[in-house]
Design an enzyme around this catalytic site. Sequence first.
Site, PDB file in Angstrom:
ATOM      1  N   LYS A  79      33.239  -9.134 -20.976  1.00  0.00           N
ATOM      2  CA  LYS A  79      32.801  -8.444 -22.201  1.00  0.00           C
ATOM      3  C   LYS A  79      33.966  -7.779 -22.926  1.00  0.00           C
ATOM      4  O   LYS A  79      33.781  -7.254 -24.023  1.00  0.00           O
ATOM      5  CB  LYS A  79      31.738  -7.393 -21.856  1.00  0.00           C
ATOM      6  CG  LYS A  79      30.312  -7.930 -21.907  1.00  0.00           C
ATOM      7  CD  LYS A  79      29.339  -6.765 -22.012  1.00  0.00           C
ATOM      8  CE  LYS A  79      27.919  -7.237 -22.237  1.00  0.00           C
ATOM      9  NZ  LYS A  79      27.003  -6.107 -22.386  1.00  0.00           N
ATOM     10  N   SER A  94      26.126   1.415 -27.876  1.00  0.00           N
ATOM     11  CA  SER A  94      27.562   1.667 -27.669  1.00  0.00           C
ATOM     12  C   SER A  94      28.368   0.965 -28.755  1.00  0.00           C
ATOM     13  O   SER A  94      29.378   1.489 -29.225  1.00  0.00           O
ATOM     14  CB  SER A  94      28.000   1.144 -26.302  1.00  0.00           C
ATOM     15  OG  SER A  94      27.357   1.851 -25.281  1.00  0.00           O
ATOM     16  N   HIS A 131      21.803   6.683 -23.474  1.00  0.00           N
ATOM     17  CA  HIS A 131      21.967   6.505 -22.022  1.00  0.00           C
ATOM     18  C   HIS A 131      21.630   7.809 -21.291  1.00  0.00           C
ATOM     19  O   HIS A 131      21.000   7.806 -20.237  1.00  0.00           O
ATOM     20  CB  HIS A 131      23.427   6.132 -21.685  1.00  0.00           C
ATOM     21  CG  HIS A 131      23.857   4.785 -22.186  1.00  0.00           C
ATOM     22  ND1 HIS A 131      25.025   4.591 -22.878  1.00  0.00           N
ATOM     23  CD2 HIS A 131      23.270   3.559 -22.091  1.00  0.00           C
ATOM     24  CE1 HIS A 131      25.155   3.299 -23.176  1.00  0.00           C
ATOM     25  NE2 HIS A 131      24.103   2.659 -22.717  1.00  0.00           N
ATOM     26  N   ARG A 150      15.029  -0.365 -25.968  1.00  0.00           N
ATOM     27  CA  ARG A 150      15.006   0.164 -27.337  1.00  0.00           C
ATOM     28  C   ARG A 150      14.037  -0.594 -28.222  1.00  0.00           C
ATOM     29  O   ARG A 150      13.199  -0.027 -28.871  1.00  0.00           O
ATOM     30  CB  ARG A 150      16.411   0.086 -27.954  1.00  0.00           C
ATOM     31  CG  ARG A 150      17.315   1.200 -27.515  1.00  0.00           C
ATOM     32  CD  ARG A 150      18.724   0.856 -27.789  1.00  0.00           C
ATOM     33  NE  ARG A 150      19.112  -0.320 -27.018  1.00  0.00           N
ATOM     34  CZ  ARG A 150      20.331  -0.798 -26.935  1.00  0.00           C
ATOM     35  NH1 ARG A 150      21.297  -0.239 -27.639  1.00  0.00           N
ATOM     36  NH2 ARG A 150      20.613  -1.845 -26.192  1.00  0.00           N
TER      37      ARG A 150
HETATM   38  P1  ADP Z   1      24.470  -3.573 -20.603  1.00  0.00           P
HETATM   39  O1  ADP Z   1      25.751  -4.264 -20.988  1.00  0.00           O
HETATM   40  O2  ADP Z   1      24.153  -3.689 -19.139  1.00  0.00           O
HETATM   41  O3  ADP Z   1      23.285  -3.881 -21.473  1.00  0.00           O
HETATM   42  P2  ADP Z   1      24.566  -0.967 -21.887  1.00  0.00           P
HETATM   43  O4  ADP Z   1      25.561   0.116 -21.616  1.00  0.00           O
HETATM   44  O5  ADP Z   1      24.584  -1.561 -23.242  1.00  0.00           O
HETATM   45  O6  ADP Z   1      24.833  -2.026 -20.747  1.00  0.00           O
HETATM   46  O7  ADP Z   1      23.098  -0.443 -21.604  1.00  0.00           O
HETATM   47  C1  ADP Z   1      22.682  -0.024 -20.333  1.00  0.00           C
HETATM   48  C2  ADP Z   1      21.171   0.160 -20.354  1.00  0.00           C
HETATM   49  O8  ADP Z   1      20.827   1.254 -21.202  1.00  0.00           O
HETATM   50  C3  ADP Z   1      20.378  -1.044 -20.909  1.00  0.00           C
HETATM   51  O9  ADP Z   1      19.158  -1.156 -20.190  1.00  0.00           O
HETATM   52  C4  ADP Z   1      20.111  -0.668 -22.340  1.00  0.00           C
HETATM   53  O10 ADP Z   1      18.931  -1.301 -22.827  1.00  0.00           O
HETATM   54  C5  ADP Z   1      19.917   0.843 -22.196  1.00  0.00           C
HETATM   55  N1  ADP Z   1      20.220   1.542 -23.443  1.00  0.00           N
HETATM   56  C6  ADP Z   1      21.298   1.394 -24.252  1.00  0.00           C
HETATM   57  N2  ADP Z   1      21.225   2.209 -25.316  1.00  0.00           N
HETATM   58  C7  ADP Z   1      20.048   2.902 -25.204  1.00  0.00           C
HETATM   59  C8  ADP Z   1      19.376   3.884 -26.008  1.00  0.00           C
HETATM   60  N3  ADP Z   1      19.879   4.277 -27.168  1.00  0.00           N
HETATM   61  N4  ADP Z   1      18.209   4.375 -25.562  1.00  0.00           N
HETATM   62  C9  ADP Z   1      17.677   3.936 -24.387  1.00  0.00           C
HETATM   63  N5  ADP Z   1      18.248   2.989 -23.594  1.00  0.00           N
HETATM   64  C10 ADP Z   1      19.420   2.478 -23.994  1.00  0.00           C
END
Ligand code: ADP
Length: 162
Positions: free
Chosen positions: A41, A130, A17, A92
């Site tokens: 969630k 996460s 992130h 990703r």
């Molecule tokens: P959500 O529940 O909205 O998917 P996340 O916290 O899982 O929330 O992810 C927020 C954003 O960050 C999403 O667009 C996800 O694809 C991106 N993201 C999550 N992990 C990574 C990573 N390791 N590298 C790049 N982008 C990521």
Amino acid sequence: MKIGVYPGSFDPFTVGHHDVLMHAVSLFDQVYVSVLRNVAKNPVFSTQERVDLIRRMVEEEQLSSVKVTYFDGLLVDHCREIGAKYIIRGLRAVTDFEYEFQIGAINRHLSSEVHTVYFMASPEHSFLSSSSVREIGAYGGSIDGLVPECMKNTVAERLRRQ
Ligand code: ADP
């Protein structure tokens, strides 16, 4: 002023992130990191905990163009409230693409003024989510290098006692 919003669950915020956030900082005048208050969630970290952890990191790194907040309801409504014309998301793998493609199209349908910008994950972060941090942390494994250094101990401690 170009305002972007980086929405997500951030349960917890990871270095993946962070990577996306830094790309956004380099492109936009102001970036909102907006934590989704997603009751459905069932997040491990409360909304306030997630906001506080990210805020502390933003202060520590002196990211003066970044604001941290939370929202519930429709993302396009949140965009309207804060004046953001751009949604920032990370990609990703192909699996992310399908989901992101769908919500990107829905948001476009709901508000034609808001555009979604995607950043590819760095190869070294393409495996990172996460949920993997939560799982490793719950079993007392090391989350070193997976979450920003300044929140590592708080996140590890919290995951151990969940
Ligand atoms: P959500 O529940 O909205 O998917 P996340 O916290 O899982 O929330 O992810 C927020 C954003 O960050 C999403 O667009 C996800 O694809 C991106 N993201 C999550 N992990 C990574 C990573 N390791 N590298 C790049 N982008 C990521």
